[in-house]
Write an enzyme that holds these catalytic residues in place. Structure first.
Site, PDB file in Angstrom:
ATOM      1  N   THR A   1       3.995   9.217   2.196  1.00 17.40           N
ATOM      2  CA  THR A   1       4.019   8.697   0.826  1.00 17.40           C
ATOM      3  C   THR A   1       4.093   9.863  -0.148  1.00 17.40           C
ATOM      4  OG1 THR A   1       2.754   6.800   1.530  1.00 17.40           O
ATOM      5  CG2 THR A   1       2.797   7.245  -0.836  1.00 17.40           C
TER       6      THR A   1
ATOM      7  N   PHE B   1       4.808   0.311   5.322  1.00 18.76           N
ATOM      8  CA  PHE B   1       3.961  -0.739   4.727  1.00 18.76           C
ATOM      9  C   PHE B   1       3.002  -1.294   5.773  1.00 18.76           C
ATOM     10  CE2 PHE B   1       8.015  -0.693   2.471  1.00 18.76           C
ATOM     11  CZ  PHE B   1       7.581  -0.445   1.183  1.00 18.76           C
TER      12      PHE B   1
ATOM     13  N   ASN C   1       1.566  -1.068  -3.170  1.00 18.90           N
ATOM     14  CA  ASN C   1       0.140  -0.843  -2.958  1.00 18.90           C
ATOM     15  C   ASN C   1      -0.658  -1.068  -4.240  1.00 18.90           C
ATOM     16  OD1 ASN C   1       0.224  -0.434  -0.267  1.00 18.90           O
ATOM     17  ND2 ASN C   1       0.136   1.779  -0.332  1.00 18.90           N
TER      18      ASN C   1
ATOM     19  N   PHE D   1      -4.720 -11.245  -0.235  1.00 18.66           N
ATOM     20  CA  PHE D   1      -5.376 -10.222  -1.064  1.00 18.66           C
ATOM     21  C   PHE D   1      -6.154 -10.820  -2.230  1.00 18.66           C
ATOM     22  CE2 PHE D   1      -4.421  -6.127   0.794  1.00 18.66           C
ATOM     23  CZ  PHE D   1      -3.639  -6.578   1.851  1.00 18.66           C
ATOM     24  N   LEU D   2      -6.739 -11.979  -1.975  1.00 14.61           N
ATOM     25  CA  LEU D   2      -7.608 -12.609  -2.965  1.00 14.61           C
ATOM     26  C   LEU D   2      -9.022 -12.767  -2.419  1.00 14.61           C
ATOM     27  CD1 LEU D   2      -5.332 -15.366  -4.572  1.00 14.61           C
ATOM     28  CD2 LEU D   2      -6.083 -13.213  -5.580  1.00 14.61           C
TER      29      LEU D   2
ATOM     30  N   ALA E   1     -12.585 -11.687  -2.441  1.00 18.59           N
ATOM     31  CA  ALA E   1     -13.508 -10.872  -3.238  1.00 18.59           C
ATOM     32  C   ALA E   1     -14.425 -10.105  -2.288  1.00 18.59           C
ATOM     33  CB  ALA E   1     -14.326 -11.774  -4.148  1.00 18.59           C
TER      34      ALA E   1
ATOM     35  N   CYS F   1      -4.678   4.372   2.061  1.00 20.39           N
ATOM     36  CA  CYS F   1      -3.532   4.179   1.153  1.00 20.39           C
ATOM     37  C   CYS F   1      -3.918   3.794  -0.271  1.00 20.39           C
ATOM     38  CB  CYS F   1      -2.609   3.101   1.712  1.00 20.39           C
ATOM     39  SG  CYS F   1      -1.595   3.684   3.065  1.00 20.39           S
TER      40      CYS F   1
ATOM     41  N   LYS G   1     -12.360  -1.314   6.725  1.00 16.89           N
ATOM     42  CA  LYS G   1     -12.096  -2.710   7.089  1.00 16.89           C
ATOM     43  C   LYS G   1     -12.327  -2.829   8.587  1.00 16.89           C
ATOM     44  CE  LYS G   1      -7.138  -2.461   7.996  1.00 16.89           C
ATOM     45  NZ  LYS G   1      -5.827  -2.984   7.657  1.00 16.89           N
TER      46      LYS G   1
HETATM   47  C1  UDX Z   1      -2.698  -1.051   3.033  1.00 15.85           C
HETATM   48  C2  UDX Z   1      -1.446  -1.912   2.840  1.00 15.85           C
HETATM   49  O1  UDX Z   1      -1.738  -3.259   3.232  1.00 15.85           O
HETATM   50  C3  UDX Z   1      -0.274  -1.362   3.645  1.00 15.85           C
HETATM   51  O2  UDX Z   1       0.894  -2.095   3.362  1.00 15.85           O
HETATM   52  C4  UDX Z   1      -0.067   0.111   3.268  1.00 15.85           C
HETATM   53  O3  UDX Z   1       0.954   0.666   4.064  1.00 15.85           O
HETATM   54  C5  UDX Z   1      -1.343   0.917   3.439  1.00 15.85           C
HETATM   55  O4  UDX Z   1      -2.400   0.291   2.690  1.00 15.85           O
HETATM   56  P1  UDX Z   1      -4.580  -0.770   4.878  1.00 15.85           P
HETATM   57  O5  UDX Z   1      -5.124   0.303   4.009  1.00 15.85           O
HETATM   58  O6  UDX Z   1      -4.472  -0.513   6.341  1.00 15.85           O
HETATM   59  O7  UDX Z   1      -3.098  -1.154   4.390  1.00 15.85           O
HETATM   60  O8  UDX Z   1      -5.511  -2.057   4.720  1.00 15.85           O
HETATM   61  P2  UDX Z   1      -5.481  -3.502   4.046  1.00 15.85           P
HETATM   62  O9  UDX Z   1      -5.700  -4.503   5.106  1.00 15.85           O
HETATM   63  O10 UDX Z   1      -4.338  -3.694   3.168  1.00 15.85           O
HETATM   64  O11 UDX Z   1      -6.844  -3.441   3.180  1.00 15.85           O
HETATM   65  C6  UDX Z   1      -7.048  -2.441   2.188  1.00 15.85           C
HETATM   66  C7  UDX Z   1      -8.417  -2.568   1.558  1.00 15.85           C
HETATM   67  O12 UDX Z   1      -8.486  -3.708   0.736  1.00 15.85           O
HETATM   68  C8  UDX Z   1      -9.560  -2.725   2.581  1.00 15.85           C
HETATM   69  O13 UDX Z   1     -10.658  -1.952   2.130  1.00 15.85           O
HETATM   70  C9  UDX Z   1      -9.904  -4.204   2.530  1.00 15.85           C
HETATM   71  O14 UDX Z   1     -11.233  -4.467   2.864  1.00 15.85           O
HETATM   72  C10 UDX Z   1      -9.616  -4.524   1.081  1.00 15.85           C
HETATM   73  N1  UDX Z   1      -9.264  -5.925   0.827  1.00 15.85           N
HETATM   74  C11 UDX Z   1      -8.095  -6.436   1.316  1.00 15.85           C
HETATM   75  C12 UDX Z   1     -10.090  -6.717   0.027  1.00 15.85           C
HETATM   76  O15 UDX Z   1     -11.144  -6.286  -0.453  1.00 15.85           O
HETATM   77  N2  UDX Z   1      -9.710  -8.005  -0.248  1.00 15.85           N
HETATM   78  C13 UDX Z   1      -8.553  -8.537   0.228  1.00 15.85           C
HETATM   79  O16 UDX Z   1      -8.266  -9.699  -0.094  1.00 15.85           O
HETATM   80  C14 UDX Z   1      -7.725  -7.724   1.035  1.00 15.85           C
END
Ligand code: UDX
Length: 431
Positions: free
Chosen positions: A124, A153, A209, A250-251, A253, A261, A321
Site C-alpha cells: 500500500t 483487499f 479502507n 461493517f456495521l 459496533a 491496514c 480480530k
Molecule cells: C481490512 C480490510 O477488510 C481489507 O480489505 C484490507 O485489505 C485490509 O484491512 P483486516 O484488517 O484484515 O482487513 O480486517 P477486517 O476484518 O476488515 O477488520 C478490521 C477491523 O475492524 C478489526 O479490528 C475489526 O474488529 C473491526 N470491525 C470490523 C469492527 O469493529 N466492526 C465491523 O463491523 C467490522
C-alpha cells in the site's frame, strides 16, 4: 490450477501479503520464488513451516511446493523472473506518511534484470508512487518494463479465500501489454479484473479502507447515542443494513477498529490530503471516534469500579480480530497501556497472540485459559470476539472473580443472561 505453464514470478516480502500472494499465484499454476531478508523466516518456510497464522495458507504452500520456493538470495530470486511483485511493508514514517524505503530497496535491486516484463506494486503506497517508480525504472534503463498497481483487499483470517475469490482485482497500469499480462496472471481467479490508470488504482485501496473504517466509526457513534437514549444498536444496525443501498457489512459496533491496514491506511490518506493542502474532515473525525472508543471503555470500567488503581483487570482477547495472531494496532495495546497508567494490574488471555516482552505487555500476566485469567479479577474486558469466549462457563467465572464486572467490547454475550449470573455487565450501544 491452469493447464498451460505459468509465468515465472518473484515476490519480494514473505509477510502476510507476500506469502498469500506467492502461494495463491503458485496455486494458479505460476512458478513463484518468494524473497525476504529475514533469515529465520526463510529457513522456517524452507523447512515446511509457516511463520504466520492464516487459515489454508500452510496447506496451499505444501500443495504447491513444486512451484513455490523461498530464498534470501537476490540473484537467485530474480533468475529468470518475468514478473516482480512488491509485497514489502510500508509502515508510517515520523510524519505519518507511508515509509517507502523498503519499496525503493526492491526497485533499486531490479537494475540488470533484463528478462523482467513487469513490476507489480501490491504494497500500500501513497497516490503518485507509481509515477515515481516509473521514473526510477526509466532512469535505470528499464523503460521496457511494465508497471502495475495491484492493491490487495484481503482480510486477515480469510486472505487465501479473498485472493482466489475476490470481489474485484484492481489493476492500475498505463499500457495494455501489462494489463493483459495481469489478466493472464489472474486466470483462474473467481472475480473480475478491473483495469484503470495507476493513480486511481492507488486511490481505490486507500478510499476502500477509509470507507470501511467510516462505516464502523459511524455505527460506533450511533452506539453511543443508543446508550444515551435507550435504543439498541444491534437492532438499529440490523435494520439499517437491510437497505441494499447501505449494506449490512461493517456495521458491528464495538471497541474500535485496528489491524495492519485501517489505522495505517486512514492515517496515510489523511496525510496525503494534508500534503496537497486539503484537510479530510470526515476521515479525521472517523479516526478520532475510533481513538475515543477505546478510552470510553476504560472510563466505563473506572466508573463501575470506583477506581482502577490496584484493580486486577483482565483483557480477554489481544488480537485485533479473531482468527489471526496479528496484534498490530490492536485495541488491546491501548487498553493495556491505559489500564497500567491508571495503576491497574493487567492480566490477559488470547488463544493465538504472542505479544512478546515489549511494553505494555512486559508488565502484564498471561494465562492459558479465560477462567484462569478471571480468577480473583475485579473486572474483565472482551477485546476480541474469539468464539472460545462464548463457551466459557460464565457462572463459574462470576464465582471466581473478586468482583464480576464485565465490559463486553464486542457485544459477544447476552446481556440478560450475564446479568442473571450476577455480572455488572456493560456492552456497546445496548440497553
Ligand atoms: C481490512 C480490510 O477488510 C481489507 O480489505 C484490507 O485489505 C485490509 O484491512 P483486516 O484488517 O484484515 O482487513 O480486517 P477486517 O476484518 O476488515 O477488520 C478490521 C477491523 O475492524 C478489526 O479490528 C475489526 O474488529 C473491526 N470491525 C470490523 C469492527 O469493529 N466492526 C465491523 O463491523 C467490522
Amino acid at each position: 490450477m491452469v493447464g498451460k505453464p505459468g509465468r515465472r514470478v518473484t515476490v519480494f516480502g514473505a509477510g502476510y501479503i507476500g506469502l498469500v500472494t506467492g502461494a495463491c499465484l503458485a496455486e494458479l499454476g505460476h512458478r513463484v520464488v518468494v524473497r525476504d531478508i529475514n533469515a529465520d523466516r526463510i529457513q522456517l518456510l524452507r523447512g515446511g513451516g509457516v511463520p504466520i497464522h492464516e487459515p489454508g495458507l500452510g496447506e496451499l504452500i505444501t500443495k504447491n511446493k513444486e512451484r513455490l520456493s523461498f530464498t534470501l538470495d537476490l540473484r537467485e530470486a530474480l533468475d529468470g523472473a518475468e514478473v516482480v511483485y512488491v509485497c514489502v511493508d510500508t509502515p508510517p514514517s515520523a510524519s505519518g506518511d507511508a515509509d517507502l524505503s523498503r519499496v525503493w530497496t526492491v526497485v533499486d535491486s531490479l537494475t540488470g534484470a533484463a528478462h523482467l516484463r513487469a513490476v507489480v506494486m501490491k504494497s500500500t503506497v501513497p497516490v503518485g508512487t507509481g509515477t515515481r517508480v516509473r521514473a526510477v525504472l526509466d532512469g535505470a534503463g528499464l523503460a521496457h518494463l511494465g508497471y502495475a498497481s495491484n492493491p490487495e483487499f484481503t482480510a486477515e483470517g480469510k486472505a487465501v479465500h479473498d485472493f482466489l475469490h475476490p470481489d474485484r482485482v484492481v489493476v492500475g497500469t498505463s499500457d495494455e501489454t501489462t494489463a493483459q499480462l495481469m489478466r493472464e496472471l489472474h486466470e483462474g481467479v473467481d472475480g473480475p479484473v478491473v483495469v484503470m490508470d495507476v493513480k486511481s488504482a492507488e486511490m481505490v485501496k486507500l478510499a476502500s479502507n477509509a470507507l470501511l473504517a467510516t462505516k464502523i466509526s459511524f455505527i460506533n457513534e450511533i452506539a453511543t447515542l443508543c446508550e444515551n437514549t435507550g435504543a439498541d444498536v444491534e437492532e438499529v444496525a440490523r435494520a439499517v443494513g437491510l437497505d441494499h443501498r447501505l449494506g449490512s457489512h461493517f456495521l458491528r459496533a464495538g471497541i474500535g477498529w485496528g489491524g495492519s491496514c485501517f489505522p495505517k491506511d486512514s492515517e496515510a490518506l489523511r496525510q496525503l490530503a494534508n500534503n496537497t493542502g486539503y484537510h479530510l474532515q470526515l476521515l479525521s473525525a472517523v479516526i478520532e471516534v475510533n481513538n475515543l472508543q477505546k478510552r470510553r471503555a476504560i472510563q466505563k470500567l473506572a466508573e463501575a469500579l470506583g477506581t482502577l488503581a490496584g484493580a486486577r483487570v483482565v483483557l480477554l482477547g489481544l488480537t485485533f480480530k479473531p482468527g489471526t495472531d496479528d496484534m498490530r494496532e490492536s485495541p488491546s495495546t491501548v487498553l493495556a497501556s491505559r489500564l497500567l497508567a491508571e495503576g491497574a494490574q493487567v492480566h490477559c488471555w488470547d488463544p493465538l497472540a504472542r505479544p512478546g516482552d515489549v511494553q505494555p505487555w512486559a508488565s502484564t500476566i498471561r494465562h492459558p485459559t479465560p477462567l484462569e485469567a478471571l480468577e480473583g479479577a475485579d473486572a474483565a474486558i472482551v477485546v476480541t470476539e474469539w468464539p472460545q469466549l462464548k463457551e466459557v462457563d460464565w457462572a463459574r467465572a462470576a464465582a471466581a472473580m473478586r468482583r464480576p464486572v464485565l465490559f463486553d467490547g464486542r457485544n459477544l454475550l447476552d446481556p440478560q443472561a450475564m446479568r442473571a449470573l450476577g455480572f455488572t455487565y456493560m456492552s456497546v450501544g445496548r440497553p
